[in-house]
Design an enzyme around this catalytic site. Structure first.
Site, PDB file in Angstrom:
ATOM      1  N   ARG A  75      10.542  -0.466   7.940  1.00 54.02           N
ATOM      2  CA  ARG A  75      11.536  -1.439   8.842  1.00 54.02           C
ATOM      3  C   ARG A  75      13.233  -1.411   8.255  1.00 54.02           C
ATOM      4  O   ARG A  75      13.580  -2.153   9.296  1.00 54.02           O
ATOM      5  CB  ARG A  75      10.704  -2.268   9.165  1.00 54.02           C
ATOM      6  CG  ARG A  75      10.832  -3.216  10.617  1.00 54.02           C
ATOM      7  CD  ARG A  75       9.636  -3.814  10.334  1.00 54.02           C
ATOM      8  NE  ARG A  75       8.576  -4.470   9.748  1.00 54.02           N
ATOM      9  CZ  ARG A  75       7.336  -5.559   9.506  1.00 54.02           C
ATOM     10  NH1 ARG A  75       7.996  -6.767  10.154  1.00 54.02           N
ATOM     11  NH2 ARG A  75       7.345  -6.142   8.406  1.00 54.02           N
ATOM     12  N   VAL A 101     -11.078   0.143   6.104  1.00 48.27           N
ATOM     13  CA  VAL A 101     -12.639  -0.495   5.486  1.00 48.27           C
ATOM     14  C   VAL A 101     -12.803  -0.824   4.518  1.00 48.27           C
ATOM     15  O   VAL A 101     -13.316   0.184   3.805  1.00 48.27           O
ATOM     16  CB  VAL A 101     -14.320   0.071   6.106  1.00 48.27           C
ATOM     17  CG1 VAL A 101     -15.426  -1.078   6.146  1.00 48.27           C
ATOM     18  CG2 VAL A 101     -14.385  -0.063   7.674  1.00 48.27           C
ATOM     19  N   GLU A 154      -2.832 -14.416   2.808  1.00 43.08           N
ATOM     20  CA  GLU A 154      -1.710 -14.159   3.833  1.00 43.08           C
ATOM     21  C   GLU A 154      -1.197 -16.070   4.185  1.00 43.08           C
ATOM     22  O   GLU A 154      -1.884 -17.278   4.183  1.00 43.08           O
ATOM     23  CB  GLU A 154      -1.313 -13.749   4.585  1.00 43.08           C
ATOM     24  CG  GLU A 154      -2.003 -11.940   4.151  1.00 43.08           C
ATOM     25  CD  GLU A 154      -1.881 -10.969   5.573  1.00 43.08           C
ATOM     26  OE1 GLU A 154      -1.144 -10.671   5.530  1.00 43.08           O
ATOM     27  OE2 GLU A 154      -2.818 -10.413   4.982  1.00 43.08           O
ATOM     28  N   ASP A 199     -10.302 -10.054  10.732  1.00 45.06           N
ATOM     29  CA  ASP A 199      -9.791  -9.083  10.217  1.00 45.06           C
ATOM     30  C   ASP A 199     -11.735  -8.201   9.354  1.00 45.06           C
ATOM     31  O   ASP A 199     -12.057  -7.383   9.855  1.00 45.06           O
ATOM     32  CB  ASP A 199      -9.414  -8.405   8.720  1.00 45.06           C
ATOM     33  CG  ASP A 199     -10.020  -7.990   7.785  1.00 45.06           C
ATOM     34  OD1 ASP A 199      -9.005  -7.437   7.832  1.00 45.06           O
ATOM     35  OD2 ASP A 199     -10.453  -8.329   6.833  1.00 45.06           O
ATOM     36  N   LYS A 204     -14.210  -4.858  11.102  1.00 45.60           N
ATOM     37  CA  LYS A 204     -14.424  -3.463  10.079  1.00 45.60           C
ATOM     38  C   LYS A 204     -15.826  -3.469  10.524  1.00 45.60           C
ATOM     39  O   LYS A 204     -16.178  -2.614  10.593  1.00 45.60           O
ATOM     40  CB  LYS A 204     -13.939  -4.682   9.095  1.00 45.60           C
ATOM     41  CG  LYS A 204     -12.868  -4.070   8.136  1.00 45.60           C
ATOM     42  CD  LYS A 204     -12.931  -5.228   6.955  1.00 45.60           C
ATOM     43  CE  LYS A 204     -11.641  -5.264   6.248  1.00 45.60           C
ATOM     44  NZ  LYS A 204     -11.436  -6.116   5.354  1.00 45.60           N
ATOM     45  N   VAL A 239       0.791  -1.413  -0.045  1.00 44.60           N
ATOM     46  CA  VAL A 239       0.026   0.385   0.170  1.00 44.60           C
ATOM     47  C   VAL A 239       0.729   0.893   0.350  1.00 44.60           C
ATOM     48  O   VAL A 239       0.506   1.989  -0.796  1.00 44.60           O
ATOM     49  CB  VAL A 239      -1.381  -0.281   0.787  1.00 44.60           C
ATOM     50  CG1 VAL A 239      -1.780   1.000   1.427  1.00 44.60           C
ATOM     51  CG2 VAL A 239      -1.331  -1.353   1.347  1.00 44.60           C
ATOM     52  N   LYS A 280      -7.395  -0.926  10.543  1.00 40.22           N
ATOM     53  CA  LYS A 280      -8.401  -1.098  11.457  1.00 40.22           C
ATOM     54  C   LYS A 280      -8.086  -1.937  12.736  1.00 40.22           C
ATOM     55  O   LYS A 280      -9.485  -1.736  13.476  1.00 40.22           O
ATOM     56  CB  LYS A 280      -9.078  -2.690   9.894  1.00 40.22           C
ATOM     57  CG  LYS A 280      -8.854  -4.165   9.682  1.00 40.22           C
ATOM     58  CD  LYS A 280      -9.016  -4.387   9.243  1.00 40.22           C
ATOM     59  CE  LYS A 280      -7.845  -3.568   7.933  1.00 40.22           C
ATOM     60  NZ  LYS A 280      -7.126  -4.383   6.345  1.00 40.22           N
ATOM     61  N   ILE A 331     -13.483   1.004  -1.570  1.00 42.59           N
ATOM     62  CA  ILE A 331     -14.853   1.494  -1.508  1.00 42.59           C
ATOM     63  C   ILE A 331     -15.975   2.112  -0.309  1.00 42.59           C
ATOM     64  O   ILE A 331     -15.581   1.851   0.985  1.00 42.59           O
ATOM     65  CB  ILE A 331     -16.093  -0.237  -1.071  1.00 42.59           C
ATOM     66  CG1 ILE A 331     -15.806  -1.095  -2.079  1.00 42.59           C
ATOM     67  CG2 ILE A 331     -17.502   0.285  -0.904  1.00 42.59           C
ATOM     68  CD1 ILE A 331     -16.213  -2.481  -1.485  1.00 42.59           C
TER      69      ILE A 331
HETATM   70  N1  HSE Z   1      -7.615  -8.996   3.969  1.00 42.23           N
HETATM   71  C1  HSE Z   1      -8.536  -8.385   3.831  1.00 42.23           C
HETATM   72  C2  HSE Z   1      -9.161  -9.126   2.939  1.00 42.23           C
HETATM   73  C3  HSE Z   1      -8.102  -6.992   2.907  1.00 42.23           C
HETATM   74  O1  HSE Z   1      -9.199 -10.389   2.600  1.00 42.23           O
HETATM   75  O2  HSE Z   1     -10.413  -8.785   2.155  1.00 42.23           O
HETATM   76  C4  HSE Z   1      -7.473  -6.256   4.508  1.00 42.23           C
HETATM   77  O3  HSE Z   1      -8.079  -5.840   5.365  1.00 42.23           O
END
Ligand code: HSE
Length: 430
Positions: A48, A134, A192, A203, A207, A17, A107, A138
Site C-alpha cells: 500500500r 482456514v 486486533e 472470522d 471459515k 504473512v 476467507k 493446519i
Molecule cells: N484472527 C484469526 C484468529 C486468524 O484469531 O484465529 C485469522 O483468521
C-alpha cells in the site's frame, strides 16, 4: 529434469504473512525449486505504501500498482495476502484473466464470492488454492478436498478462531470477565485493535462457510451460517459450565442432516464436556474434528493464525500451483454438485443449558416444567441453586429443534415467577 526458466510469483501484500512468504521463498529457494522442478522467483511485491525498507526484498520489486503487477503476462502465480473484499476480488479476477493461478488466504472473500472465483479460475484454466484461509498451517482444505474425496463427511466441528479461544481460555482459567480477558488478548497481540471480526464470530463463520462448502459439495456462503460471537459470555456462564464438568468454546459446526438431504452451518459459544478433546485446546490454538462415514473421527490441531503458520499453508499451495503450471494441469476445482439446501438455525437439533433467576416458592418448578412440555422440549436435569431472592434453576434439556428451545426461553421470560434468564448456552460434543 529441472527447468531453468523460473516460475514467476507476484505477491500482493507484505505484512506479517506476506513478508514471511517472501522470506521463506528466498531462504528455501533451492528446496522449493527441487520440489517444484523449476526455480521459483519473486517477480514483484505490491504494497500500500512504498518507501519502507523491507528486509530481504530487493527495492526494485516493490510497487504500489497491484493492478499492473497482476496484469503482467510473465506472472505464473499471484499470492494474495491483503485480505478484505476489494481490491482483492478485482485483483484476483484480473490475475485469472491474465493466465495466473492464485493462492489466497482471504476467507472473507471466499465465503462471500468463492463460487464466482472458482468459475473464473476454471474459465481461464488456472488454479485457485486457499489452504491458508482456514486455520492457517493446519491442513484442512486439502484433506477435505482431496484425501477425503472418496468418503462422505457428515460433520465438521471445531475451534477455528484463536483470538476467541484465547479469551475464553483465560476466562476459564482465571475467572476473569470478558472485557478483562479481551484486554489481555489485545495487550499480548492476539486480538486486533478492532476485534469485531473475531469476537462477533465473523472470522469463524467465514471459515465455517468454506469448510461446509467443501465437506458437503454444496455452495455455502457467509449469509448461510448462523453466527453468534462471544461478547455476551459471562464469568457466570463459565462458572456454570464448570459446575457441569464443561468448559465454554466458540465452535464452528457444519452438519449433514440425519436424512442426508440438507446441511447446516453455525458458529456460537457452547459448553463442551471437559473430557472432550476440544476442551483441552488452550490459548490461541485451533482444532477441528471431521467425522466421515468410512474414515471415522479425525482431529486436526495446531496454530491457526500468525505469520509463519499462515505462510506455511501459502507456500504449500504455491508449490502445488507451480507444479500444475509446469505439467500444464489444474488442481481440483469447486465441487458443488450435491447442491444441498442449507437449513436455518431453527431446524438444528441441539441441547440448551438455561439458568433462570426464579421466585423461591412452591409450584415454580412445576410452572417452568410445564413451559418446557408445552414446547415439546424434554428436560434432562434440573437443579436449584441458592434460596429466597437468590434462587435460580439450572435446566439442561434433551436434544430438540433450536426453534423450540428458543421459543421455550421466550415463554419462560414471560412467567411472573421468573425474575430473569441469567444464562442460555447450547451444549455440544456429548
Ligand atoms: N484472527 C484469526 C484468529 C486468524 O484469531 O484465529 C485469522 O483468521
Amino acid at each position: 529434469m529441472m527447468r531453468t526458466r523460473p516460475l514467476k510469483v507476484a505477491l500482493l501484500g507484505c505484512g506479517v504473512v506476506g513478508s514471511e512468504v517472501a522470506r521463506i521463498m528466498t531462504t528455501h529457494s533451492e528446496d522449493l525449486a527441487a520440489r517444484i522442478g523449476a526455480p521459483v522467483e519473486l517477480a514483484g511485491v505490491a504494497v500500500r505504501r512504498a518507501g519502507r525498507v523491507r528486509e530481504g526484498i530487493a527495492p526494485e520489486l516493490i510497487t504500489t500498482d497491484a493492478a499492473a503487477l497482476v496484469a503482467r503476462e510473465d506472472i505464473d502465480v499471484v499470492v494474495e495476502v491483503i485480505g478484505g473484499i476489494e481490491p482483492a476480488r478485482a485483483l484476483i479476477t484480473s490475475a485469472f484473466e491474465h493466465g495466473a493461478s492464485v493462492v489466497t488466504a482471504n476467507k472473507a472473500l471466499l465465503a462471500e464470492d468463492g463460487s464466482a472465483l472458482h468459475e473464473a479460475a476454471e474459465k481461464h484454466g488456472v488454479d485457485l488454492y486457499y489452504e491458508a484461509a482456514v486455520a492457517a498451517a493446519i491442513p484442512l482444505v486439502r484433506p477435505l478436498r482431496e484425501s477425503l474425496a472418496g468418503d462422505t463427511v457428515n460433520r465438521v466441528l471445531g475451534i477455528v478462531n484463536g483470538t476467541t479461544n484465547f479469551i475464553l481460555d483465560r476466562m476459564d482459567s482465571t475467572g476473569a470477565g470478558y472485557s478483562e480477558a479481551l484486554d489481555e488478548a489485545t495487550a499480548l497481540g492476539y486480538a486486533e485493535a478492532d476485534p469485531t471480526a473475531d469476537v462477533e464470530g465473523f472470522d469463524a463463520a467465514a471459515k465455517a462457510a468454506i469448510l461446509a462448502g467443501i465437506a458437503f459439495h454444496t455452495r455455502v456462503r457467509l449469509d448461510d451460517v448462523h453466527r453468534e460471537g462471544i461478547t455476551e459470555v459471562t464469568a457466570a456462564d463459565i462458572a456454570s459450565a464448570r459446575r457441569m464438568g464443561c468448559t465454554v468454546k466458540l465452535l464452528a459446526i457444519c452438519e449433514r442432516a440425519a436424512d442426508g438431504r440438507s446441511v447446516t452451518a453455525r458458529v456460537h459459544p457452547a459448553m463442551i464436556p471437559l473430557t472432550h478433546p476440544l476442551a483441552s485446546v488452550r490459548e490461541a490454538y485451533n482444532a477441528v474434528f471431521v467425522e466421515a462415514e468410512a474414515a471415522g473421527r479425525l482431529m486436526f490441531y495446531g496454530p491457526g493464525a500468525g505469520g509463519s503458520p499462515t505462510a506455511s499453508a501459502v507456500l504449500g499451495d504455491l508449490v502445488a500451483a507451480c507444479r500444475n503450471k509446469l505439467s500444464g494441469s489444474r488442481g481440483p476445482g469447486e465441487s458443488a454438485y450435491a447442491q444441498l439446501p442449507v437449513s436455518p438455525m431453527g431446524e438444528v437439533v441441539t441441547r440448551y443449558h438455561i439458568s433462570l433467576d426464579v421466585a423461591d416458592k412452591p409450584g415454580v418448578l412445576a410452572q417452568c416444567a410445564t413451559v418446557f412440555a408445552e414446547h415439546g422440549v424434554s428436560i434432562d436435569t434440573v437443579r436449584q441453586q441458592g434460596k429466597g431472592g437468590e434462587a435460580s434453576l439450572v435446566v439442561v434439556t434433551h436434544r430438540a429443534p433450536d426453534a423450540a428451545l428458543s421459543a421455550t426461553v421466550e415463554a419462560l421470560r414471560n412467567l411472573d415467577t421468573v425474575r430473569g434468564v441469567a444464562s442460555i448456552m447450547r451444549v455440544e460434543g456429548e
